[in-house]
Design an enzyme around this catalytic site. Structure first.
Site, mmCIF file in Angstrom:
data_model
loop_
_atom_site.group_PDB
_atom_site.id
_atom_site.type_symbol
_atom_site.label_atom_id
_atom_site.label_comp_id
_atom_site.label_asym_id
_atom_site.label_seq_id
_atom_site.Cartn_x
_atom_site.Cartn_y
_atom_site.Cartn_z
ATOM 1 C CE LYS A 199 4.356 7.993 -3.690
ATOM 2 N NZ LYS A 199 4.453 8.034 -5.151
ATOM 3 C CE LYS A 252 1.694 5.235 -2.927
ATOM 4 N NZ LYS A 252 2.113 5.609 -4.240
#
Ligand code: PBG
Ligand code: ZN
Length: 328
Positions: A199, A252
């Protein structure tokens, strides 16, 4: 006579032949629809930067999910949006203590839809801490190890309420192991962990932070989320998560990180998810509203890019529209 023997265009003239030879395919089974859940049962709120996406109370959520199921969406990812008037604590304990919001939403969904629906929950403290950070702050710093027990309790509360998958998105080191051990200690050995392994600290989360009221009160998230300049580090993060027991890995945001998605796919046997985040959605919506791009073409292009890069599943705010409008 032409000496061109190999002509890639031969397979491009007939639309159904193009479909036949297409390498990347999308189907509703690989889509996950995110939801923002409000405390008040019947509340519905629009999110300005995310046209078509709403925050909803549990009663509304049940109706929305039921309609989505008819479209073929069988997986959801839940985010809690606590009342702005409710007290937030330094350790984010309202995420799991007492009659917490997401456990209630999970129980309601599982009671109503049972095995028809995969309920995935986001596990992170930022919507519940008084600082808006994803972990506990001490001396102006987000501290790692002191955050882990709270994340673990949150995951246990979700799983005990019936969540099919828990998805930690905080980016503290060691959180997958802490969550795994806590789940196992409660006998929740069969609840999988989908880790937001890679992330990145990203400007693409802007609309989400408005949607979830989870913007940090000071500083930014760069001391825990990954640096956008790094690719090899993603393999380290994924490797650690796998060693700690992650069942599904995630990258992400998606569009700016397709190389990382491909790396995870090639290096790990675990299923790989991609999160097509709020800012990516907002950009498509904003340009389409102005008539600057064709919404269907660009949306499908993006979703196919995730599949081409290696995503087994796609978490996307576009899921409902794609199916409702028959774009697949
Ligand atoms: C919370 C969280 C964020 C997103 C998912 N979980 C925001 C953040 O890290 O600031 C972003 C999702 C999106 O932008 O759609 N940890
Ligand atoms: Zn967070």
């Amino acid at each position: 006579m032409s000496d061109l023997v190999v002509r890639p265009r031969r397979l491009r003239f007939h639309p159904k032949l193009r479909d036949l030879v297409a390498e990347a395919r999308l189907d509703s089974r690989c889509l996950v629809m995110p939801h923002f859940v409000l405390e008040r049962d019947r509340a519905v709120e629009e999110i300005e930067a995310m046209p078509g996406i709403r925050r909803e109370g549990i009663e509304r959520l049940l109706a929305t999910v039921e309609a989505d199921l008819r479209l073929g969406i069988h997986s959801v990812l839940l985010f809690g949006v606590p009342d702005e008037t409710a007290p937030k604590h330094r350790d984010g304990r309202s995420a799991y203590a007492g009659d917490a919001l997401i456990p209630r939403a999970v129980a309601a969904l599982k009671q109503r839809f049972g095995e028809e629906l995969v309920v995935i929950t986001d596990v992170c403290l930022c919507a519940y801490t008084d600082t808006g950070h994803c972990g506990v702050v001490e001396g102006g710093r987000v501290v790692n190890d002191a955050s882990l027990p709270h994340l673990a309790k949150m995951a246990v509360a979700h799983a005990a309420a019936g969540a099919d998958v828990v998805a930690p998105s905080d980016m503290m080191d060691g959180r997958v192991l802490a969550i795994r051990e806590a789940l196992d200690a409660e006998g929740l050995v069969d609840t999988p962990i989908m880790s937001y392994s890679c992330k990145y600290a990203s400007g693409y989360y802007g609309p989400f932070r408005e949607a979830a009221h989870s913007a940090p009160q000071f500083g930014d998230r760069r001391s825990y989320q990954m640096d956008a300049r790094n690719r090899r580090e993603a393999l380290l993060e994924a490797q650690l998560d796998v060693e700690e027991g992650a069942d599904i890995l995630m990258v992400k945001p998606g569009l700016a990180y397709l190389d990382v998605l491909r790396d995870l796919k090639e290096n790990f046997p675990q299923p790989v998810a991609v999160y097509n985040v709020s800012g990516e959605y907002a950009m498509v919506k904003a340009a389409a509203q102005r008539g600057w791009i064709d919404e269907r073409t660009v949306t499908l292009e993006n979703l196919h890019a995730f599949r081409r890069a290696g995503a087994d599943m796609i978490i996307t705010y576009h899921a409902r529209q794609v199916l409702a409008e028959g774009w697949l």
